[in-house]
Design a protein around this motif. Sequence first.
Motif, PDB file in Angstrom:
ATOM      1  N   ALA A   1      42.603  53.805  42.498  1.00 20.08           N
ATOM      2  CA  ALA A   1      41.627  53.159  41.165  1.00 20.08           C
ATOM      3  C   ALA A   1      41.769  51.786  42.424  1.00 20.08           C
ATOM      4  CB  ALA A   1      42.580  52.268  40.117  1.00 20.08           C
ATOM      5  N   VAL A   2      40.861  51.430  42.664  1.00 17.43           N
ATOM      6  CA  VAL A   2      41.087  49.551  44.028  1.00 17.43           C
ATOM      7  C   VAL A   2      40.604  48.840  43.147  1.00 17.43           C
ATOM      8  CG1 VAL A   2      40.613  49.178  45.963  1.00 17.43           C
ATOM      9  CG2 VAL A   2      40.904  51.974  45.504  1.00 17.43           C
ATOM     10  N   ALA A   3      41.961  48.021  43.214  1.00 22.23           N
ATOM     11  CA  ALA A   3      41.487  46.044  43.008  1.00 22.23           C
ATOM     12  C   ALA A   3      40.870  45.299  43.596  1.00 22.23           C
ATOM     13  CB  ALA A   3      42.672  45.933  42.359  1.00 22.23           C
ATOM     14  N   ASP A   4      39.674  45.677  44.581  1.00 24.40           N
ATOM     15  CA  ASP A   4      39.245  44.834  45.200  1.00 24.40           C
ATOM     16  C   ASP A   4      38.925  43.137  44.420  1.00 24.40           C
ATOM     17  OD1 ASP A   4      36.101  44.066  46.405  1.00 24.40           O
ATOM     18  OD2 ASP A   4      37.085  45.133  47.699  1.00 24.40           O
ATOM     19  N   PRO A   5      38.906  42.153  44.810  1.00 26.39           N
ATOM     20  CA  PRO A   5      39.311  41.162  44.343  1.00 26.39           C
ATOM     21  C   PRO A   5      37.743  41.120  43.622  1.00 26.39           C
ATOM     22  CG  PRO A   5      39.336  40.401  46.669  1.00 26.39           C
ATOM     23  CD  PRO A   5      39.506  42.298  46.206  1.00 26.39           C
ATOM     24  N   HIS A   6      36.309  41.219  44.825  1.00 23.09           N
ATOM     25  CA  HIS A   6      34.865  41.192  44.163  1.00 23.09           C
ATOM     26  C   HIS A   6      34.484  42.054  43.157  1.00 23.09           C
ATOM     27  CE1 HIS A   6      35.402  37.970  47.554  1.00 23.09           C
ATOM     28  NE2 HIS A   6      35.684  38.415  48.105  1.00 23.09           N
ATOM     29  N   ALA A   7      34.733  43.153  43.850  1.00 15.88           N
ATOM     30  CA  ALA A   7      34.445  44.105  42.688  1.00 15.88           C
ATOM     31  C   ALA A   7      35.897  45.434  42.345  1.00 15.88           C
ATOM     32  CB  ALA A   7      33.023  44.804  43.394  1.00 15.88           C
ATOM     33  N   PRO A   8      36.583  45.618  41.712  1.00 16.90           N
ATOM     34  CA  PRO A   8      37.445  46.479  41.982  1.00 16.90           C
ATOM     35  C   PRO A   8      36.230  47.794  40.975  1.00 16.90           C
ATOM     36  CG  PRO A   8      37.424  45.181  39.821  1.00 16.90           C
ATOM     37  CD  PRO A   8      36.513  44.497  40.802  1.00 16.90           C
TER      38      PRO A   8
ATOM     39  N   ALA B   1      38.157  42.146  32.743  1.00 17.38           N
ATOM     40  CA  ALA B   1      39.429  42.561  34.168  1.00 17.38           C
ATOM     41  C   ALA B   1      40.094  43.266  33.667  1.00 17.38           C
ATOM     42  CB  ALA B   1      39.893  41.270  34.690  1.00 17.38           C
ATOM     43  N   ARG B   2      40.872  43.302  31.974  1.00 20.87           N
ATOM     44  CA  ARG B   2      41.271  44.201  30.794  1.00 20.87           C
ATOM     45  C   ARG B   2      41.524  45.591  30.639  1.00 20.87           C
ATOM     46  NH1 ARG B   2      43.670  40.424  27.054  1.00 20.87           N
ATOM     47  NH2 ARG B   2      44.977  39.325  28.861  1.00 20.87           N
ATOM     48  N   PHE B   3      39.500  45.486  30.948  1.00 18.25           N
ATOM     49  CA  PHE B   3      39.333  47.214  31.056  1.00 18.25           C
ATOM     50  C   PHE B   3      39.680  47.480  32.663  1.00 18.25           C
ATOM     51  CE2 PHE B   3      36.073  45.841  27.561  1.00 18.25           C
ATOM     52  CZ  PHE B   3      37.147  45.721  25.995  1.00 18.25           C
TER      53      PHE B   3
ATOM     54  N   ALA C   1      29.234  40.075  39.424  1.00 15.37           N
ATOM     55  CA  ALA C   1      28.754  39.160  38.782  1.00 15.37           C
ATOM     56  C   ALA C   1      29.963  39.003  36.840  1.00 15.37           C
ATOM     57  CB  ALA C   1      27.597  39.565  38.087  1.00 15.37           C
ATOM     58  N   ALA C   2      29.703  40.454  36.378  1.00 19.01           N
ATOM     59  CA  ALA C   2      30.628  40.516  35.162  1.00 19.01           C
ATOM     60  C   ALA C   2      31.224  40.291  35.152  1.00 19.01           C
ATOM     61  CB  ALA C   2      30.998  42.112  35.116  1.00 19.01           C
ATOM     62  N   LEU C   3      32.491  40.149  36.778  1.00 16.68           N
ATOM     63  CA  LEU C   3      33.919  39.363  36.306  1.00 16.68           C
ATOM     64  C   LEU C   3      34.487  38.067  36.712  1.00 16.68           C
ATOM     65  CD1 LEU C   3      35.769  42.451  38.905  1.00 16.68           C
ATOM     66  CD2 LEU C   3      35.944  42.233  36.343  1.00 16.68           C
ATOM     67  N   LEU C   4      32.953  37.713  37.137  1.00 11.88           N
ATOM     68  CA  LEU C   4      32.641  36.297  36.752  1.00 11.88           C
ATOM     69  C   LEU C   4      32.588  35.489  35.772  1.00 11.88           C
ATOM     70  CD1 LEU C   4      30.739  35.761  40.997  1.00 11.88           C
ATOM     71  CD2 LEU C   4      33.505  34.771  40.212  1.00 11.88           C
TER      72      LEU C   4
END
Length: 351
Positions: free
Chosen positions: A86-93, A62-64, A50-53
Amino acid sequence: MDGLDIELGASRIGKYQISKRLGEGATSEVFLCRDEFFQRDVALKRVRSAALLDAVDGPVYARFFAAEAALVGRLQHPNVVQIFDAVADPHAPYLVMEYVPGTTLKAFCRPDQLLPLELVVEIGFKCAMALGYVFREGLIHRDVKPANILAITNAQGLVTDVKITDFGSVLNLTADATVVHQVGSLAYMSPEQLDGENLDARTDIYSLGAVLYHLVAGRPPFEAASQAVLMNQIYNQAPAPLSGLRSGVNQAVDEVILKALAKDPKDRYANWDAFAQALSELISSHKVPRGQLQGVLDSERFNLLRSLDFFTSFGDVELWEVVHRAKWQRFPFGHALYRRGEEGRIFHIIA
């Protein structure tokens, strides 16, 4: 259910086995997990989808995440939390970090939970050395505050070590990425950081000074009901002398911490080594009472080793390794470490 990043009954995040939830905030949640490949416990911080959206703040979050993800495997210091993955999961990294049991220095900022003065100074020395290492890696933390310094405690609840954490606001001096200005926590931010000016190590020196002030006094250097008033104090008012806020504070302690809090960066310590040296001299010159810490402190051990020719070529990280791994003992004059003809299996350093 909407808003839940971890489904009920989920036992894994990626390849990491979930043990329990350690904490949560508006933008992320932290889990204790098991890294089965390396057979170690880790702390996993997952950004809420929800934060990324969020249309306004999503790109900032996302930048943090990207700022911390760029540091995977890079920071190797005993007083800095390691970032393993670090895993850049598209929904919840998510980030995978060293798990540090204990609490944060925020727990010791309350007037009824204050640490002994000598321990505050010792913590300050370790943080200054750690942040000096971070700066030599080309980084400025920009969010040094009690909640971002993990405290390791012993069975008696005494703080035995600290680790700097949360590099989401870090400024990478060697990167070409667009800089997000005015990040940080207001009560610990320097005037130039508030202004969005070009920063150097002295902004973090100010922030660490504010943390030490809070640990000594049980209150930050400035307090106000509104951000505007607080900012005005940071720009224009001098902090109250610590000697008037806590009994037993030597004027020398006041001078060291207040110099770090100078409004003009030119009036602060020029670099981290100078700040660390000023803090260590408070201990070596007996400007703080020894109280509970009657033994040789880590700062004294570090500076003792640094003064020996044998360790001239050692970097700070290697020297801290010696401090932590060596067995330190005091012997009376005339004590025989070895006797003639006796074979030894131990390497001694006598100082």
